[in-house]
Design an enzyme around this catalytic site. Structure first.
Site, short mmCIF file in Angstrom:
data_model
loop_
_atom_site.label_atom_id
_atom_site.label_comp_id
_atom_site.label_asym_id
_atom_site.label_seq_id
_atom_site.Cartn_x
_atom_site.Cartn_y
_atom_site.Cartn_z
N CYS A 89 1.09 -1.70 -5.67
CA CYS A 89 1.55 -2.77 -6.57
C CYS A 89 1.45 -4.14 -5.90
CB CYS A 89 2.98 -2.51 -7.05
SG CYS A 89 4.18 -2.48 -5.72
N ASP A 130 3.42 -5.42 -3.65
CA ASP A 130 4.70 -6.05 -3.33
C ASP A 130 5.04 -5.92 -1.85
OD1 ASP A 130 4.75 -6.57 -5.95
OD2 ASP A 130 6.42 -5.28 -6.47
N CYS A 187 10.31 0.93 -6.16
CA CYS A 187 10.71 -0.41 -5.69
C CYS A 187 11.91 -0.29 -4.75
CB CYS A 187 11.06 -1.31 -6.86
SG CYS A 187 9.88 -1.21 -8.23
FE1 FES Z 1 6.11 -2.53 -6.65
FE2 FES Z 1 8.36 -3.04 -7.84
S1 FES Z 1 6.43 -2.80 -8.80
S2 FES Z 1 7.99 -2.89 -5.77
#
Ligand code: FES
Length: 145
Positions: free
Chosen positions: A33, A35, A103
C-alpha cells in the site's frame, strides 16, 4: 465504517512528531500500500518509555493505530510494550474493518523496530523481541500461500 475512537484518533492524533536523540527509532513500511510509519522512543534508565512520538505517511487507519499504539506504550517498560499487540491496539479503538487490519500491524511492527534499535544501541536483549522486518508486506504474502 469506522468507530468513533478511530475517527477521533485519525482527526486528533496523539503524540505526532519526532524526538531528538531518541533512545530508539523504528521505521516500517508496507510496500503493497506504500504506507510508512516511524516511531521514536525515549526510554529512561529503568527501561520505562518516558515519551513516544510518531510520524505516519499513510492511510487514516494507520494514523489512528499509530496514535493509539503510542498512547498504549507510553509509561510502560520495554517488556510491557512488547505485549502491546496490533489486536490490543484494535480493541482499544473499538475495532477496525477487516481490510484495515494490516494497518494496525504497521504500528506493532514500528514499535518493535524502535525497541530493537534501542536494544542494539545499548547492547542489551529484550526477551521475546524478534528482529523486525522493514517491509511487512513480505510477511503478508507468505501468509497468503
Ligand atoms: Fe496500508 Fe493502511 S492501507 S497501512
Amino acid at each position: 465504517m469506522y468507530s468513533e475512537k478511530v475517527m477521533d484518533h485519525f482527526q486528533n492524533p496523539r503524540n505526532v512528531g519526532e524526538i531528538e536523540n531518541a533512545s530508539g527509532v523504528g521505521t516500517v513500511g508496507n510496500a503493497k500500500c506504500g504506507d510508512i510509519m516511524r516511531i521514536y522512543l525515549d526510554i529512561d534508565e529503568d527501561k520505562v518509555i518516558r515519551d513516544v512520538k510518531f510520524k505516519t505517511f499513510g492511510c487514516g487507519a494507520a494514523v489512528a493505530t499509530s496514535s493509539m499504539a503510542t498512547e498504549l506504550v507510553k509509561g510502560k517498560t520495554v517488556q510491557e510494550a512488547l505485549e502491546v499487540t496490533n489486536k490490543a491496539v484494535m480493541e482499544a479503538l473499538d475495532g477496525l474493518p477487516p481490510v484495515k487490519v494490516h494497518c494496525s500491524l504497521l504500528a506493532e511492527e514500528a514499535i518493535h523496530a524502535a525497541l530493537w534499535d534501542y536494544a542494539e544501541k545499548n547492547g542489551i536483549q529484550i526477551e521475546g523481541l524478534e528482529k523486525p522486518k522493514a517491509d511487512i508486506s513480505e510477511e503478508e504474502e507468505e501468509e497468503e500461500y
